[in-house]
Design a protein around this motif. Structure first.
Motif, PDB file in Angstrom:
ATOM      1  N   ALA A 156       0.810  -1.208   0.000  1.00 26.37           N
ATOM      2  CA  ALA A 156       0.000   0.000   0.000  1.00 26.37           C
ATOM      3  C   ALA A 156       0.848   1.265   0.000  1.00 26.37           C
ATOM      4  CB  ALA A 156      -0.932   0.004   1.209  1.00 26.37           C
ATOM      5  N   LYS A 328      -2.284 -10.050  11.355  1.00 23.73           N
ATOM      6  CA  LYS A 328      -3.329 -10.232  10.341  1.00 23.73           C
ATOM      7  C   LYS A 328      -4.178  -8.984  10.096  1.00 23.73           C
ATOM      8  CE  LYS A 328      -3.747 -15.267  10.592  1.00 23.73           C
ATOM      9  NZ  LYS A 328      -4.625 -16.410  10.995  1.00 23.73           N
ATOM     10  N   THR A 331      -1.789  -6.585   8.062  1.00 27.47           N
ATOM     11  CA  THR A 331      -1.430  -7.024   6.713  1.00 27.47           C
ATOM     12  C   THR A 331      -2.649  -7.083   5.791  1.00 27.47           C
ATOM     13  OG1 THR A 331      -1.573  -9.338   7.447  1.00 27.47           O
ATOM     14  CG2 THR A 331       0.601  -8.302   7.482  1.00 27.47           C
ATOM     15  N   GLN A 332      -3.812  -7.406   6.358  1.00 25.03           N
ATOM     16  CA  GLN A 332      -5.026  -7.397   5.539  1.00 25.03           C
ATOM     17  C   GLN A 332      -5.327  -5.995   5.045  1.00 25.03           C
ATOM     18  OE1 GLN A 332      -7.015 -10.168   4.585  1.00 25.03           O
ATOM     19  NE2 GLN A 332      -7.721  -8.557   3.178  1.00 25.03           N
ATOM     20  N   LEU A 333      -5.168  -5.024   5.920  1.00 20.30           N
ATOM     21  CA  LEU A 333      -5.376  -3.631   5.545  1.00 20.30           C
ATOM     22  C   LEU A 333      -4.395  -3.192   4.474  1.00 20.30           C
ATOM     23  CD1 LEU A 333      -6.908  -0.963   6.203  1.00 20.30           C
ATOM     24  CD2 LEU A 333      -5.126  -0.503   7.901  1.00 20.30           C
ATOM     25  N   HIS A 335      -2.832  -5.118   2.256  1.00 17.32           N
ATOM     26  CA  HIS A 335      -3.132  -5.780   0.986  1.00 17.32           C
ATOM     27  C   HIS A 335      -4.401  -5.226   0.340  1.00 17.32           C
ATOM     28  CE1 HIS A 335       0.107  -8.645   0.783  1.00 17.32           C
ATOM     29  NE2 HIS A 335      -0.137  -9.075   2.022  1.00 17.32           N
ATOM     30  N   ASP A 336      -5.289  -4.700   1.171  1.00 18.01           N
ATOM     31  CA  ASP A 336      -6.488  -4.079   0.629  1.00 18.01           C
ATOM     32  C   ASP A 336      -6.208  -2.685   0.074  1.00 18.01           C
ATOM     33  OD1 ASP A 336      -7.961  -6.278   1.251  1.00 18.01           O
ATOM     34  OD2 ASP A 336      -8.847  -5.454   3.075  1.00 18.01           O
ATOM     35  N   GLY A 337      -5.000  -2.199   0.315  1.00 22.62           N
ATOM     36  CA  GLY A 337      -4.581  -0.925  -0.254  1.00 22.62           C
ATOM     37  C   GLY A 337      -4.883   0.279   0.609  1.00 22.62           C
ATOM     38  N   GLY A 339      -7.340   0.629   2.843  1.00 22.03           N
ATOM     39  CA  GLY A 339      -8.785   0.749   2.997  1.00 22.03           C
ATOM     40  C   GLY A 339      -9.270   1.615   4.130  1.00 22.03           C
ATOM     41  N   HIS A 340     -10.436   1.440   4.535  1.00 25.17           N
ATOM     42  CA  HIS A 340     -11.047   2.279   5.570  1.00 25.17           C
ATOM     43  C   HIS A 340     -11.353   1.432   6.795  1.00 25.17           C
ATOM     44  CE1 HIS A 340     -11.571   5.777   2.966  1.00 25.17           C
ATOM     45  NE2 HIS A 340     -11.811   4.886   2.010  1.00 25.17           N
ATOM     46  N   VAL A 341     -10.707   1.781   7.891  1.00 24.96           N
ATOM     47  CA  VAL A 341     -10.960   1.077   9.153  1.00 24.96           C
ATOM     48  C   VAL A 341     -11.475   2.100  10.140  1.00 24.96           C
ATOM     49  CG1 VAL A 341      -9.937  -0.254  11.010  1.00 24.96           C
ATOM     50  CG2 VAL A 341      -9.127  -0.578   8.670  1.00 24.96           C
TER      51      VAL A 341
END
Length: 342
Positions: A156, A328, A331-333, A335-337, A339-341
């Protein structure tokens, strides 16, 4: 900057010895040329931690070796170990050297020592404070923004990781490189130039500082590594192959927090005043940032950075055995580029 914060209680001797043994440098010292933090450096001191450059006719800064007076003239702040005026600062590391950072253009080093009976100082100790506190002060004098972070080139973009000492900044950067193959941009300090249209992060020396248990977990042999000056179980990986030389925009800043042992790892995006506070808490040598920039300007550039990047709070248990599980959400965030958390 190889990581030393100025602190009268911890890093600097409380007062200099009244006697100094002179050790005269050569009459003429040649310059060597290096780069770090986006600076071209001409140095009379060899700096093996930095990337070398061809001879440079117009360097950004010079590092010179010679004698300095005992105190800085016209000092507004004056203690036995530190003096500052509005453009310069000088500090003493007893039994190592005296340093003076001048107007964002020059660092002078006085090698006269307060040691007895022919003892010598390790050159690495001299460079430690030069590339840490002295260079950090000079960067503030140039009105730039040094951040006390580790930064990694992720899917990202470049993400920085901040936190208190021991929060795991270097460990996280090393893990991402050795396990995922992502390049390390900077460990300990990276620099933002507020006048630029994008928040480009300029990397520091390509050096990782890792604890013994992290080295063992990653399968890194300690043979030949340099021990940290003050923490015997920590080691320096100098000129580490895992670094990138590229300066790229900083996309996000993540504040690392230590959770309870049985807590589930979580990451949350932060906005507004709290995002600003996280950015300001990541500032390297903030007391000198206020001295050479003034509180109002420092708040302005910190607020501007907080608005141009994403800011997150990442809380996870501190366990090397559960690193992959705890990573996790992050890294998920990534890989999602980005994103919005919420």
């Amino acid at each position: 900057m190889p990581g030393t914060r100025i602190s009268p209680a911890q890093d600097l001797a409380p007062s200099p010895s009244p006697l100094e043994r002179r050790r005269s440098p050569p009459t003429t010292l040649s310059y060597r040329y290096y780069t770090t933090y986006g600076l071209k450096i001409a140095s009379q001191l060899e700096l093996p931690e930095l990337e070398p450059l061809p001879p440079e006719t117009n360097p950004d800064i010079r590092i010179q070796v010679g004698d300095l007076t005992g105190r800085l003239e016209d000092a507004v702040v004056s203690t036995p170990w530190l003096q500052c005026n509005n453009k310069n600062c000088q500090f003493l590391i007893e039994r190592v050297a005296r340093y003076r950072s001048e107007q964002g253009r020059c660092i002078r080093i006085d090698r006269r020592l307060s040691l007895a009976g022919g003892s010598t100082v390790d050159e690495g100790d001299v460079r430690l404070y030069l590339l840490g506190s002295a260079l950090g002060a000079l960067i503030h004098q140039r009105h730039w923004l040094p951040l006390h972070i580790s930064a990694v080139q992720t899917p990202a973009g470049v993400w920085g990781f901040a936190g208190d000492s021991g929060a795991g900044k270097s460990t996280l950067a090393a893990w991402m490189h050795y396990r995922y193959g992502w390049k390390v941009v900077s460990d300990d300090v990276g620099v933002i130039k507020p006048e630029e249209s994008l928040p480009i992060l300029y990397p520091g020396p390509p050096r990782l500082k890792l604890w013994k248990d992290t080295l063992e977990r990653l399968g890194i042999d300690r043979a030949g590594l340099v021990r940290d000056l003050t923490r015997k179980e920590k080691f320096h990986l100098n000129r580490h192959r895992g670094f990138t030389r590229k300066s790229e925009p900083l996309k996000a800043l993540v504040m690392l927090e230590r959770g309870l042992d049985n807590e589930q790892a979580s990451i949350k995006e932060i906005e507004g005043v709290e995002a600003f506070r996280i950015v300001m808490s990541a500032l390297y040598l903030p007391e000198w940032g206020q001295r050479f920039n003034g509180p109002a300007r420092l708040m302005q550039v910190g607020s501007g950075l907080a608005q141009r990047i994403r800011v997150y709070r990442y809380r996870r248990p501190w366990s090397l055995e559960r690193v992959e599980e705890n990573l996790k959400p992050l890294t998920q965030l990534l890989h999602d580029g980005a994103g919005h958390v919420r």
